[in-house]
Design a protein around this motif. Structure first.
Motif, PDB file in Angstrom:
ATOM      1  N   VAL A 184      41.642  24.600  25.426  1.00  0.00           N
ATOM      2  CA  VAL A 184      42.711  25.467  24.934  1.00  0.00           C
ATOM      3  C   VAL A 184      43.429  26.060  26.145  1.00  0.00           C
TER       4      VAL A 184
ATOM      5  N   ALA B  76      36.940  22.548  15.519  1.00  0.00           N
ATOM      6  CA  ALA B  76      36.540  22.795  14.137  1.00  0.00           C
ATOM      7  C   ALA B  76      37.391  22.001  13.151  1.00  0.00           C
TER       8      ALA B  76
ATOM      9  N   GLN C 103      36.623  20.144  23.658  1.00  0.00           N
ATOM     10  CA  GLN C 103      37.888  20.765  23.305  1.00  0.00           C
ATOM     11  C   GLN C 103      38.405  21.564  24.496  1.00  0.00           C
TER      12      GLN C 103
ATOM     13  N   THR D  56      45.134  25.594  16.767  1.00  0.00           N
ATOM     14  CA  THR D  56      44.399  26.866  16.844  1.00  0.00           C
ATOM     15  C   THR D  56      43.586  26.944  18.133  1.00  0.00           C
ATOM     16  N   ARG D  57      42.930  28.060  18.318  1.00  0.00           N
ATOM     17  CA  ARG D  57      42.094  28.257  19.508  1.00  0.00           C
ATOM     18  C   ARG D  57      40.684  27.710  19.317  1.00  0.00           C
ATOM     19  N   HIS D  58      40.449  27.083  18.191  1.00  0.00           N
ATOM     20  CA  HIS D  58      39.165  26.399  17.939  1.00  0.00           C
ATOM     21  C   HIS D  58      39.483  25.009  17.387  1.00  0.00           C
TER      22      HIS D  58
END
Length: 244
Positions: A177, A217, A175, A212-214
């Motif tokens: 960000v 998930a 991932q 989102t910042r995750h």
């Protein structure tokens, strides 16, 4: 010179392209790898660069150029791209976000297929665009399973670390960000070809406010499943039916 065609200049051009297949090379490296005279190697490499079959990296070394990816994308026998359209469209529909397929080419990565989000704010990556290998979840995937020497060379100037790539190998997805663009997040997973080699990266990308910042998930599972479908499609092809 082995495997000669009888057309001297084409044989020499093929030698240069072959010398770049494993990564970037300086002019001296091309001379050593091909056995060509230095003026000849330079003249032919510059000619290939003019036609975008060869490019330069940030250190001025020769690398395979974007035109090769474009030609590969246009080839009807490319099994990976033949399967990618439906898989990326399904991934876009499941996640509601833009989906892309990247391949590594020298010290860059190229978007070879995409399915864009149909409406609203989205991350648009045109097919054929060349992006750096130092940022983004797709870059992490395309680098994580490289041989140690090439991996550590690829980490120079990267926004991610060797520790991060170790985590990518362990969980099977990556991932990012705000690495490539300040407001963009993405999740990627590896597509594997013959001998379990990573040949491409499947990616979902979009604005951080939605991913989102995750993002892993929320999006890792569908991205990993899409990559697995493409890997399975490659495994079902007859020998020579997949490129990349």
């Amino acid at each position: 010179m082995e495997n000669t065609s009888g057309v001297g200049v084409l044989d020499k051009l093929s030698l240069i392209l072959g010398a770049l297949e494993s990564g970037p090379n300086s002019l001296a490296g091309l001379v050593a790898a091909t056995g060509l005279a230095r003026p000849t190697a330079h003249r032919l490499a510059v000619a290939l660069e003019r036609h975008r079959l060869v490019a330069r990296d940030l250190e001025g070394r020769f690398v395979l150029g974007p035109r090769l990816g474009e030609l590969s994308a246009a080839a009807g026998e490319d099994g990976l791209l033949a399967a990618a359209g439906g898989v990326l469209t399904r991934l876009r529909d499941v996640t509601g976000e833009s989906a892309q397929l990247y391949r590594r080419q020298g010290e860059a990565r190229i978007c070879v297929a995409a399915a864009e989000r149909l409406s609203g704010l989205r991350d648009t990556v045109p097919v054929g665009v060349t992006l750096p290998m130092q940022v983004g979840s797709a870059a992490q995937i395309l680098l994580a399973w490289e041989e140690p020497e090439r991996l550590h060379r690829g980490l120079r100037g990267a926004r991610f670390t060797a520790t991060a790539l170790s985590g990518v190998r362990r969980r099977g997805w990556a991932q990012s960000v705000g690495e490539r663009e300040p407001q963009v997040a993405s999740v990627s997973a590896p597509v594997r070809g013959p001998a379990n080699r990573v040949v491409a990266a499947v990616t979902v990308s979009g604005p951080i406010e939605r991913l989102t910042r995750h993002p892993g998930a929320h999006f890792a599972q569908p991205v990993v499943e899409a990559a697995a479908r493409l890997s399975k499609a490659l495994a079902c092809l007859p020998p020579g039916g997949a490129t990349g």
